[in-house]
Design a protein around this motif. Structure first.
Motif, PDB file in Angstrom:
ATOM      1  N   SER A 424       0.864  -1.187   0.000  1.00  0.00           N
ATOM      2  CA  SER A 424       0.000   0.000   0.000  1.00  0.00           C
ATOM      3  C   SER A 424       0.894   1.229   0.000  1.00  0.00           C
ATOM      4  O   SER A 424       0.942   1.994   0.968  1.00  0.00           O
ATOM      5  N   PRO A 425       1.650   1.393  -1.095  1.00  0.00           N
ATOM      6  CA  PRO A 425       2.632   2.487  -1.153  1.00  0.00           C
ATOM      7  C   PRO A 425       2.001   3.872  -1.110  1.00  0.00           C
ATOM      8  O   PRO A 425       2.674   4.842  -0.787  1.00  0.00           O
ATOM      9  N   GLU A 448      -5.480  -0.587   2.225  1.00  0.00           N
ATOM     10  CA  GLU A 448      -6.125   0.094   1.110  1.00  0.00           C
ATOM     11  C   GLU A 448      -5.110   0.266  -0.022  1.00  0.00           C
ATOM     12  O   GLU A 448      -5.027   1.318  -0.653  1.00  0.00           O
ATOM     13  N   GLY A 449      -4.374  -0.826  -0.271  1.00  0.00           N
ATOM     14  CA  GLY A 449      -3.284  -0.762  -1.225  1.00  0.00           C
ATOM     15  C   GLY A 449      -3.657  -1.177  -2.630  1.00  0.00           C
ATOM     16  O   GLY A 449      -4.789  -0.981  -3.083  1.00  0.00           O
ATOM     17  N   ILE A 450      -2.699  -1.819  -3.318  1.00  0.00           N
ATOM     18  CA  ILE A 450      -2.851  -2.104  -4.748  1.00  0.00           C
ATOM     19  C   ILE A 450      -3.723  -3.327  -5.005  1.00  0.00           C
ATOM     20  O   ILE A 450      -4.171  -3.554  -6.128  1.00  0.00           O
ATOM     21  N   ARG A 472       5.984  -2.820 -11.395  1.00  0.00           N
ATOM     22  CA  ARG A 472       6.613  -1.737 -10.624  1.00  0.00           C
ATOM     23  C   ARG A 472       6.431  -1.927  -9.127  1.00  0.00           C
ATOM     24  O   ARG A 472       7.046  -1.221  -8.331  1.00  0.00           O
ATOM     25  N   HIS A 473       5.594  -2.892  -8.747  1.00  0.00           N
ATOM     26  CA  HIS A 473       5.394  -3.195  -7.330  1.00  0.00           C
ATOM     27  C   HIS A 473       6.155  -4.444  -6.905  1.00  0.00           C
ATOM     28  O   HIS A 473       5.838  -5.046  -5.884  1.00  0.00           O
ATOM     29  N   ARG A 504      -7.933  -1.522  -4.855  1.00  0.00           N
ATOM     30  CA  ARG A 504      -8.657  -1.049  -3.664  1.00  0.00           C
ATOM     31  C   ARG A 504      -8.162  -1.665  -2.367  1.00  0.00           C
ATOM     32  O   ARG A 504      -8.548  -1.223  -1.289  1.00  0.00           O
ATOM     33  N   GLY A 505      -7.356  -2.707  -2.456  1.00  0.00           N
ATOM     34  CA  GLY A 505      -6.773  -3.251  -1.243  1.00  0.00           C
ATOM     35  C   GLY A 505      -7.156  -4.698  -0.978  1.00  0.00           C
ATOM     36  O   GLY A 505      -7.915  -5.321  -1.733  1.00  0.00           O
TER      37      GLY A 505
END
Length: 528
Positions: A424-425, A448-450, A472-473, A504-505
């Motif tokens: 969740s950057p 609430e991350g990628i 990229r993650h 949305r996570g």
């Protein structure tokens, strides 16, 4: 006269005996033998076997023997619209015995000029009218009871030939199917006896698995089925035994002789064959996975050896970096980087050792009374200090005692929180929630991350799988954290699962059973 009668009876018996000994799966040969035998034994000019079309509007000749010419014909058709009276009588009362075929109203429109008497005897198949056997005499004739009985016997032989040929055709098609499969196929009867198997099973039979006709009890005297972790499966829990109880079974297992010799590892599928609500047999498929299992074992041993061999050099690197401590800022920065890299390598080696414990195990876990609220508080405090810019919220803290290993449970929560922070950057709160009911305790970690792409979610607990590899993650790692976490959860009698929407996570859930009674240190064997 008596001698002639005796000769006729002897001839009829001879025909019936010959037909009884014949191979009735060869339907064409049986029909020719019936028509020729009937013409000889009853002294007839023409005998035919006719098949009623499914629409019941025509009869098709499968074999017609003309005695004077000693030849057979096929394909003649009698149509209902051309012979309505005959077909009406046939549908009403299939057996037609006409002493004078030219004047009998039932056969008058059917009889050829050279036919004086006619007898048509029905062929019954599967409870329905299949067709008939026609017997034609060249002159008027009073059919005797023994002749009608003989004609009926021949019709029954034709019916049995139809059954035998259809069964043979089905078995031939079935054999072609099972021989064409890459897997081994076995069919069991309602008692668990092997009644059919593909030829691929023969080497296994030769190794001691049994053979056609062997019962479950006989096979159990010479064989053992084992889980992939080596645990023996009792015969009453063998896949075929479970299938005979109505279960559909899919299981990976090893087949061993009682002397301890491995026959092979197989993915086994057993499905009950059910008729009118009762299990009448079982069909089983064995897919050989011996090479796969042995290769997996080799990989596990390699991982264990790799972890042992790398531990020493990494420790030496760390110690050397510490010994070279200096006040020079540039050199100190480089030495600190070496130390951090060594720390990361040590963490990866610890993961490798854990994998070896799980896959070559048993994995040892303690079984103490552990209050999960203390584990949660400790891990949250750790990550608040390690990632001070992130917000970690906690709700529902209360007494939540489980029987478990505090180190292993802390390991699971540490991984879940690390993943929530890592993936969740963009920030956003991370919420840890504790819920307790009468039987279970559930800890959830929400971010609430990628999120996780939908098409990759089914693989998320696979060993060495990384959902965000080459994106990229991609933050590195071996892709074993969630695999190990779920194994630890299962060893505690619990489960680990998740919900996730890409962009949305994700929320991961750890369920564990509440502790009851007094608990002590224990060794929990790894699951299959």
């Amino acid at each position: 006269m008596s001698a002639a009668v005796d000769r006729g009876a002897a001839l009829r018996d001879q025909v019936l005996l010959g037909l009884a000994k014949s191979d009735r799966t060869l339907r064409g040969e049986t029909l020719r033998a019936v028509t020729e035998g009937a013409a000889l034994a009853l002294d007839l000019g023409v005998v035919g076997v006719w098949r009623l079309d499914p629409d019941r509007r025509k009869l098709v000749c499968d074999d017609l023997f003309i005695r004077d010419e000693q030849r057979h014909e096929q394909g003649e058709v009698l149509r209902a619209d051309e012979h309505p009276v005959y077909f009406e009588q046939l549908m009403r009362m299939p057996a037609i015995i006409a002493d004078d075929a030219q004047h009998d109203p039932r056969t008058r429109d059917l009889a050829r000029p050279q036919v004086g008497a006619r007898m048509d005897i029905p062929i019954w198949h599967s409870g329905t009218l299949f067709g008939l056997v026609s017997y034609e005499a060249t002159s008027r004739r009073h059919w005797q009871d023994h002749e009608a009985a003989f004609a009926g016997n021949l019709a029954d032989i034709v019916a049995s030939s139809i059954d035998a040929s259809e069964r043979h055709a089905f078995e031939t098609r079935w054999a072609s199917v099972i021989e064409g499969l890459g897997e081994f196929v076995v069919v069991f009867d309602a008692e668990g006896r092997i009644i059919q198997a593909s030829s691929r099973m023969q080497p296994i039979f030769d190794s001691g698995l049994g053979g056609i006709g062997q019962s479950l009890e006989q096979r159990a005297r010479g064989l053992e089925y084992r889980e992939l972790d080596g645990r023996v499966i009792p015969p009453e829990q063998w896949p075929v035994a479970r299938a005979l109880r109505g279960e559909e079974v899919r299981q990976a297992l090893g087949v061993w002789t009682k002397r301890g010799n491995l026959i092979g590892y197989y993915n086994v599928t057993k499905r009950p064959l059910i008729e009118e609500g009762h299990v009448v047999g079982v069909i089983g498929v064995f897919a050989d996975i011996t090479e796969d299992v042995e290769f997996e074992a080799l990989k596990d041993k390699f991982l264990a050896a790799l972890g042992r061999e790398l531990a020493g050099p990494i420790t030496a690197i760390r110690e050397a970096a510490t010994a070279c401590a200096t006040a020079d800022p540039l050199r100190r920065h480089k030495l600190d980087a070496i130390g951090r890299a060594a720390t990361r390598m040590e963490a990866l080696l610890e993961d490798l050792r854990e994998i070896s414990n799980v896959r070559l195990g048993p994995l040892i876990v303690g079984c103490d009374r552990v209050d999960l609220q203390d584990v949660i508080a400790s891990q949250v405090a750790h990550w608040r200090a390690a990632a001070p810019r992130r917000t970690i919220q906690v709700s529902g803290l209360q007494a939540a005692v489980v029987c478990g290993d505090p180190r292993r449970l802390a390991q699971v929560l540490r991984r879940l929180l690390a993943n929530a922070i890592r993936y969740s950057p963009g920030g956003g709160p991370i919420v840890v929630r504790l819920e307790v009911d009468e039987r279970d305790i559930v800890v959830s970690v929400r971010d609430e991350g990628i999120g996780i792409p939908a098409d990759l979610q089914s693989q998320i607990f696979n060993i060495f799988f990384r959902a965000h590899a080459k994106t990229r993650h991609d933050y590195g790692g071996l892709g074993i954290g969630l695999y190990l976490s779920r194994e630890i959860a299962r060893l505690h009698g619990g489960e680990l699962w998740f919900d996730s929407i890409e962009g949305r996570g994700s929320t991961f859930y750890l369920r564990l059973p509440r502790a009851t009674g007094t608990v002590n240190e224990n060794v929990v064997p790894r699951p299959s």
